[in-house]
Scaffold this motif. Structure first.
Motif, PDB file in Angstrom:
ATOM      1  N   VAL A 111     -33.126  68.477 -44.585  1.00  0.00           N
ATOM      2  CA  VAL A 111     -32.742  68.975 -45.900  1.00  0.00           C
ATOM      3  C   VAL A 111     -33.854  68.612 -46.876  1.00  0.00           C
ATOM      4  N   TRP A 112     -34.442  69.628 -47.471  1.00  0.00           N
ATOM      5  CA  TRP A 112     -35.510  69.441 -48.456  1.00  0.00           C
ATOM      6  C   TRP A 112     -34.967  69.738 -49.851  1.00  0.00           C
ATOM      7  N   ARG A 113     -35.473  69.010 -50.830  1.00  0.00           N
ATOM      8  CA  ARG A 113     -35.177  69.354 -52.227  1.00  0.00           C
ATOM      9  C   ARG A 113     -36.415  70.017 -52.818  1.00  0.00           C
ATOM     10  N   LEU A 114     -36.219  71.208 -53.376  1.00  0.00           N
ATOM     11  CA  LEU A 114     -37.323  71.978 -53.941  1.00  0.00           C
ATOM     12  C   LEU A 114     -37.028  72.358 -55.389  1.00  0.00           C
ATOM     13  N   SER A 115     -38.081  72.573 -56.132  1.00  0.00           N
ATOM     14  CA  SER A 115     -37.947  73.099 -57.485  1.00  0.00           C
ATOM     15  C   SER A 115     -37.612  74.588 -57.404  1.00  0.00           C
ATOM     16  N   VAL A 116     -36.838  75.059 -58.362  1.00  0.00           N
ATOM     17  CA  VAL A 116     -36.500  76.482 -58.383  1.00  0.00           C
ATOM     18  C   VAL A 116     -37.746  77.340 -58.562  1.00  0.00           C
ATOM     19  N   THR A 117     -38.843  76.741 -59.018  1.00  0.00           N
ATOM     20  CA  THR A 117     -40.089  77.494 -59.159  1.00  0.00           C
ATOM     21  C   THR A 117     -40.645  77.912 -57.801  1.00  0.00           C
ATOM     22  N   ASP A 118     -40.195  77.256 -56.730  1.00  0.00           N
ATOM     23  CA  ASP A 118     -40.638  77.611 -55.378  1.00  0.00           C
ATOM     24  C   ASP A 118     -39.667  78.540 -54.654  1.00  0.00           C
ATOM     25  N   LEU A 119     -38.587  78.913 -55.301  1.00  0.00           N
ATOM     26  CA  LEU A 119     -37.579  79.736 -54.636  1.00  0.00           C
ATOM     27  C   LEU A 119     -38.139  81.095 -54.231  1.00  0.00           C
ATOM     28  N   GLU A 120     -38.867  81.729 -55.116  1.00  0.00           N
ATOM     29  CA  GLU A 120     -39.442  83.040 -54.806  1.00  0.00           C
ATOM     30  C   GLU A 120     -40.429  82.942 -53.653  1.00  0.00           C
ATOM     31  N   SER A 121     -41.224  81.880 -53.643  1.00  0.00           N
ATOM     32  CA  SER A 121     -42.197  81.681 -52.571  1.00  0.00           C
ATOM     33  C   SER A 121     -41.509  81.459 -51.230  1.00  0.00           C
ATOM     34  N   LEU A 122     -40.437  80.674 -51.243  1.00  0.00           N
ATOM     35  CA  LEU A 122     -39.701  80.418 -50.006  1.00  0.00           C
ATOM     36  C   LEU A 122     -39.065  81.693 -49.479  1.00  0.00           C
ATOM     37  N   ASP A 123     -38.464  82.476 -50.353  1.00  0.00           N
ATOM     38  CA  ASP A 123     -37.889  83.760 -49.946  1.00  0.00           C
ATOM     39  C   ASP A 123     -38.967  84.676 -49.354  1.00  0.00           C
ATOM     40  N   SER A 124     -40.144  84.646 -49.978  1.00  0.00           N
ATOM     41  CA  SER A 124     -41.248  85.478 -49.491  1.00  0.00           C
ATOM     42  C   SER A 124     -41.688  85.035 -48.099  1.00  0.00           C
ATOM     43  N   GLN A 125     -41.745  83.736 -47.873  1.00  0.00           N
ATOM     44  CA  GLN A 125     -42.116  83.219 -46.562  1.00  0.00           C
ATOM     45  C   GLN A 125     -41.136  83.684 -45.491  1.00  0.00           C
ATOM     46  N   GLU A 126     -39.873  83.789 -45.860  1.00  0.00           N
ATOM     47  CA  GLU A 126     -38.842  84.214 -44.918  1.00  0.00           C
ATOM     48  C   GLU A 126     -38.654  85.737 -44.897  1.00  0.00           C
ATOM     49  N   ASN A 127     -39.507  86.457 -45.597  1.00  0.00           N
ATOM     50  CA  ASN A 127     -39.480  87.931 -45.617  1.00  0.00           C
ATOM     51  C   ASN A 127     -38.114  88.492 -46.020  1.00  0.00           C
ATOM     52  N   VAL A 128     -37.547  87.872 -47.047  1.00  0.00           N
ATOM     53  CA  VAL A 128     -36.231  88.306 -47.524  1.00  0.00           C
ATOM     54  C   VAL A 128     -36.283  89.728 -48.075  1.00  0.00           C
ATOM     55  N   THR A 129     -37.313  90.035 -48.856  1.00  0.00           N
ATOM     56  CA  THR A 129     -37.400  91.369 -49.460  1.00  0.00           C
ATOM     57  C   THR A 129     -37.595  92.459 -48.409  1.00  0.00           C
ATOM     58  N   LEU A 130     -38.139  92.106 -47.252  1.00  0.00           N
ATOM     59  CA  LEU A 130     -38.325  93.074 -46.170  1.00  0.00           C
ATOM     60  C   LEU A 130     -37.073  93.192 -45.296  1.00  0.00           C
ATOM     61  N   GLY A 131     -36.086  92.340 -45.563  1.00  0.00           N
ATOM     62  CA  GLY A 131     -34.844  92.409 -44.800  1.00  0.00           C
ATOM     63  C   GLY A 131     -34.849  91.647 -43.498  1.00  0.00           C
ATOM     64  N   ALA A 132     -35.916  90.880 -43.235  1.00  0.00           N
ATOM     65  CA  ALA A 132     -35.989  90.154 -41.975  1.00  0.00           C
ATOM     66  C   ALA A 132     -34.976  89.010 -41.920  1.00  0.00           C
ATOM     67  N   TYR A 133     -34.862  88.277 -43.028  1.00  0.00           N
ATOM     68  CA  TYR A 133     -33.904  87.172 -43.122  1.00  0.00           C
ATOM     69  C   TYR A 133     -33.037  87.359 -44.357  1.00  0.00           C
ATOM     70  N   SER A 134     -31.843  86.791 -44.292  1.00  0.00           N
ATOM     71  CA  SER A 134     -30.952  86.754 -45.449  1.00  0.00           C
ATOM     72  C   SER A 134     -30.686  85.302 -45.830  1.00  0.00           C
TER      73      SER A 134
END
Length: 244
Positions: free
Chosen positions: A136-159
């Motif tokens: 379990v990691w604690r992250l700043s909300v400023t990294d939320l977009e970057s984390l979603d991008s790493q998981e390819n959320v916008t491409l539909g790969a991960y939810s």
């Protein structure tokens, strides 16, 4: 005549100019100053809420997510700190936890091989009686977009989903990611290596680490750009003042 002129000129300057300055200009400046300060204070409080304000009103805030951070449960390559902080520098370890009634699997979204890892990547699926260990990691909300991008959320790969994970002392609600339309595929040796290193780095149970090491890979031996990035990150850490 010279004496009379000298007496009249200074008197005119003293009674006309100083009086005008004192009665007109100071009140105007004082009102403008007060108006400016009031507007700036109101704008700052409304548009930029601070974490300090949130914490001061919640006596249990030390164990909860605040308005400026969130908890993320990692079970794949982001087990390794250097991997996660490549794009998410705010990440700090919160604890080790387990997710009950899920199992770890590997695959690709719609069977499309990962260009980053050249093999299957980790995901989880519901499986009563099984469990997945992670960090379990604690992250700043400023990294939320970057984390979603790493998981390819916008491409539909991960939810992104919210799941409850268990520690030795409590349950935590964490953000994590589940692959959509997963087609099973073995991971590359490099991907599995990063997972195994992350599990050891954060002290996951030895039995679980042994299970990770026993996972079969696709034997890919080619170069991976992400591994070059990790090598540079490890080199940087090894030569930092804190490690010397």
């Amino acid at each position: 005549m010279k004496t009379t002129n000298r007496d009249m000129e200074p008197k005119t300057n003293r009674t006309t100019e100083p009086t005008t300055t004192r009665t007109r200009e100071p009140p105007t400046r004082t009102m403008e100053s007060m108006t400016t300060r009031t507007t700036a204070f109101t704008t700052t409080r409304t548009m930029e809420p601070t974490t300090t304000t949130t914490r001061s009103t919640d006596p249990t805030s030390s164990s909860r997510e605040t308005s400026s951070t969130f908890l993320y449960f990692a079970y794949g390559s982001n087990l390794l700190k250097e991997r996660l902080t490549l794009k998410n520098p705010s990440a700090t370890v919160h604890c080790v936890a387990r997710l009950k009634d899920y199992r770890l699997v590997f695959g690709n979204h719609k069977g499309r091989a990962s260009e980053r890892w050249h093999g299957g990547v980790a995901t989880i699926e519901h499986s009563p009686g099984d469990e997945v260990w992670g960090v379990v990691w604690r992250l700043s909300v400023t990294d939320l977009e970057s984390l979603d991008s790493q998981e390819n959320v916008t491409l539909g790969a991960y939810s992104p989903v919210e799941l409850n994970v268990k520690t030795t002392e409590q349950d935590l609600s964490c953000r994590t990611y589940i692959m959509n339309s997963c087609v099973y595929a073995p991971p590359s040796p490099q991907y599995l290596k990063v997972m195994v290193m992350g599990a050891a780095q954060n002290g996951l149970p030895q039995e679980y680490q042994a299970k990770l090491r026993a996972i079969k890979t696709n034997m890919y031996e080619g170069p991976l750009h992400v591994m070059d990035e990790l090598e540079r990150a490890w080199h940087k850490v090894a030569h930092s003042p804190a490690s010397l």
